[in-house]
Design an enzyme around this catalytic site. Structure first.
Site, PDB file in Angstrom:
ATOM      1  N   GLU A   1      26.422  -2.277 -27.320  1.00  0.00           N
ATOM      2  CA  GLU A   1      25.936  -2.383 -25.950  1.00  0.00           C
ATOM      3  C   GLU A   1      26.341  -1.223 -25.046  1.00  0.00           C
ATOM      4  O   GLU A   1      25.680  -0.983 -24.050  1.00  0.00           O
ATOM      5  CB  GLU A   1      26.405  -3.707 -25.324  1.00  0.00           C
ATOM      6  CG  GLU A   1      25.945  -4.939 -26.075  1.00  0.00           C
ATOM      7  CD  GLU A   1      24.439  -5.125 -26.090  1.00  0.00           C
ATOM      8  OE1 GLU A   1      23.761  -4.723 -25.116  1.00  0.00           O
ATOM      9  OE2 GLU A   1      23.931  -5.677 -27.080  1.00  0.00           O
TER      10      GLU A   1
ATOM     11  N   PHE B   1      27.340 -13.587 -22.996  1.00  0.00           N
ATOM     12  CA  PHE B   1      26.058 -14.085 -22.499  1.00  0.00           C
ATOM     13  C   PHE B   1      24.935 -13.232 -23.065  1.00  0.00           C
ATOM     14  O   PHE B   1      24.953 -12.008 -22.962  1.00  0.00           O
ATOM     15  CB  PHE B   1      26.035 -14.033 -20.970  1.00  0.00           C
ATOM     16  CG  PHE B   1      24.753 -14.521 -20.359  1.00  0.00           C
ATOM     17  CD1 PHE B   1      24.415 -15.858 -20.424  1.00  0.00           C
ATOM     18  CD2 PHE B   1      23.883 -13.642 -19.738  1.00  0.00           C
ATOM     19  CE1 PHE B   1      23.225 -16.324 -19.870  1.00  0.00           C
ATOM     20  CE2 PHE B   1      22.695 -14.087 -19.177  1.00  0.00           C
ATOM     21  CZ  PHE B   1      22.371 -15.440 -19.245  1.00  0.00           C
ATOM     22  N   GLY B   2      23.946 -13.900 -23.666  1.00  0.00           N
ATOM     23  CA  GLY B   2      22.782 -13.214 -24.232  1.00  0.00           C
ATOM     24  C   GLY B   2      21.535 -13.526 -23.444  1.00  0.00           C
ATOM     25  O   GLY B   2      21.239 -14.693 -23.179  1.00  0.00           O
ATOM     26  N   TYR B   3      20.800 -12.485 -23.064  1.00  0.00           N
ATOM     27  CA  TYR B   3      19.566 -12.669 -22.294  1.00  0.00           C
ATOM     28  C   TYR B   3      18.408 -11.887 -22.902  1.00  0.00           C
ATOM     29  O   TYR B   3      17.277 -12.000 -22.454  1.00  0.00           O
ATOM     30  CB  TYR B   3      19.770 -12.241 -20.831  1.00  0.00           C
ATOM     31  CG  TYR B   3      20.252 -10.810 -20.674  1.00  0.00           C
ATOM     32  CD1 TYR B   3      19.341  -9.770 -20.515  1.00  0.00           C
ATOM     33  CD2 TYR B   3      21.604 -10.501 -20.697  1.00  0.00           C
ATOM     34  CE1 TYR B   3      19.766  -8.457 -20.386  1.00  0.00           C
ATOM     35  CE2 TYR B   3      22.040  -9.199 -20.562  1.00  0.00           C
ATOM     36  CZ  TYR B   3      21.128  -8.182 -20.401  1.00  0.00           C
ATOM     37  OH  TYR B   3      21.556  -6.875 -20.276  1.00  0.00           O
ATOM     38  N   GLY B   4      18.664 -11.094 -23.915  1.00  0.00           N
ATOM     39  CA  GLY B   4      17.656 -10.318 -24.639  1.00  0.00           C
ATOM     40  C   GLY B   4      17.934 -10.481 -26.120  1.00  0.00           C
ATOM     41  O   GLY B   4      18.058 -11.602 -26.623  1.00  0.00           O
TER      42      GLY B   4
END
Length: 179
Positions: free
Chosen positions: A87, A10-13
């Site tokens: 990350e 999941f990518g949010y940035g």
């Protein structure tokens, strides 16, 4: 859902607009129970120890819209190592977890998510808007300016047809202050 070997991230940035690997499938997605926030001081990617930037993390509550990238089967182990270094190992400010993510096509999949480590020394928590803007405007690190990170993230959300009112306000205030 396969919790042992998740097939999605999941990518949010920056994982939305710069995943660092070729994803065989990318879809809009929503993560329930967590929201996007500028809550982590960056001493590497978007700042330095002397002049930190401020990067996004996931904090409990609400929901977060972003995208999910399916991990490539042939390069799965290499991509997982890459994500771990990117990350976790660089600053250690994220905790890797596997959570259900709801894809735009109606599927729910087990996805890697990177949550803010609220015990880490670089955890900033929720900063007042004025302080967050000062930190974002000063930040420049190994991958560029913190202001560009904010703008790229917001631009990608807009391109996807998604809204994040807090990011919109930050971008708006940053733009007005430059004039």
């Amino acid at each position: 859902m396969n919790k042992k070997r998740p097939r999605w991230v999941f990518g949010y940035g920056s994982l939305m607009w710069n995943p660092g690997f070729a994803a065989p499938e990318t879809l809009r997605a929503r993560l329930h129970g967590w929201h996007r926030a500028f809550c982590i001081y960056s001493e590497h990617y978007r700042g330095t120890p002397e002049t930190p930037g401020l990067i996004l993390g996931l904090l409990p509550g609400g929901s977060c819209r972003g995208i999910a990238h399916r991990l490539p089967a042939q390069q799965y182990d290499d991509v997982r190592r890459y994500l771990r270094v990117r990350e976790i190992e660089n600053d250690g400010v994220y905790e890797e977890d596997i959570r259900p993510v709801h894809l735009a096509d109606g599927r729910t999949v087990a996805a890697l998510v990177y949550l803010a480590d609220r015990k880490h020394r670089q955890f900033a928590g929720k900063l007042a808007m004025a302080k967050a803007l000062r930190v974002i405007r000063q930040g420049r690190g190994a991958t560029g300016s913190n202001l560009d990170y904010l703008r790229h993230t917001q631009a990608h959300l807009v391109a996807l047809g998604l809204r994040d009112r807090a990011l919109e306000e930050l971008v708006g205030r940053a733009s007005r202050q430059r004039r």
